[in-house]
Design an enzyme around this catalytic site. Sequence first.
Site, short mmCIF file in Angstrom:
data_model
loop_
_atom_site.label_atom_id
_atom_site.label_comp_id
_atom_site.label_asym_id
_atom_site.label_seq_id
_atom_site.Cartn_x
_atom_site.Cartn_y
_atom_site.Cartn_z
CB CYS A 3 -18.67 -3.78 10.79
SG CYS A 3 -18.31 -3.02 9.19
CG ASN A 28 -15.30 3.11 10.54
OD1 ASN A 28 -14.17 3.51 10.33
ND2 ASN A 28 -16.35 3.91 10.55
NE ARG A 60 -17.10 -7.20 8.82
CZ ARG A 60 -15.89 -6.63 8.77
NH1 ARG A 60 -14.88 -7.29 8.26
NH2 ARG A 60 -15.71 -5.39 9.18
#
Length: 324
Positions: A2, A79, A16
């Site tokens: 991401c 992540n 995001r």
Amino acid sequence: MCTAITYHTADHYFGRNLDLDFSYNETVTVTPRNYVFPMRKVDDLASHYAIIGMATVAGNYPLYYDAVNEKGLAMAGLNFEGNAYYFDDQEGKKNITSFELIPYILGTCQDLAEAKKELSEISISNEAFSKDFPLSTLHWMIADKTGAIVVESMKDGLHVYDNPVGVMTNNPPFPIMKFALNDYFALSAHHKEHTFGPGVELDEYSRGMGGLGLPGDLSSKSRFIRCVFTKFNSQGESDEVSSVNQFLKILYSVEQVKGLCEVTPGKYEYTIYSSCMNQEKGIYYYTTYENSDIHAIDMHKTDLDSSELSVYPLQRQLQIHLDN
């Protein structure tokens, strides 16, 4: 994988790309002030700041991916596989699970200064939400109008870094990411005179050659560098529509097209949604992979004193409008 960014014009924005190979049926979710957040290790949050963001709601509990509270503090979890490390309960610390961190920080802190103070007392607990939602290996970006920080829980403890560029992706840890920008100090959005060597005749045969060397692959480090360059060189207007559009254009510079990043045979990571939050106004904007139309939910048009969640399913179906 991401990418999260900050951006400001007349107002401040945070959002995001969510890049995954599958969806957890995420929805835009408003958590009002009197919804009771059940906490595993500390007292339940019976009263807190209202929050709007993207979440998977499981058993009436909002598992937030990214969100902003009514005071303008925003946060996203990305992540951090291989580096994230969570702990057994630590004596003398507030033991907060990874899935509780966003609601806890946004529910109790009105700005970045308060978030930093709270983080100094927190240890990230290694308890999963449920067997259906195992531990997510995450790190977090938190921002308000004064700046941004990165939070990384690793084997040697909880690290809080100032983030002067307002961009975060995934691995490696943030200090290594930030240092990697030094390798690209010669990039420019402007025309450049060549310095290859005296007497060597070279031709600038194309526009945009100041950006030669800007990485274009999908790795987290390359996305970080490309997004920082794009953000700091982007030019936009300061009204709301233009600001949101420009914010999303920056995110689109690192979006992932389905088919380019295989995770397992036949499964591909892609940008499931892109979000943009106006931190002053509490408005959550988003687009999805299937639908490029910009949709918006205003938290202040819901009952923020309620005790019940307000859930808004994503609009995924794109309609093409013929102009003739």
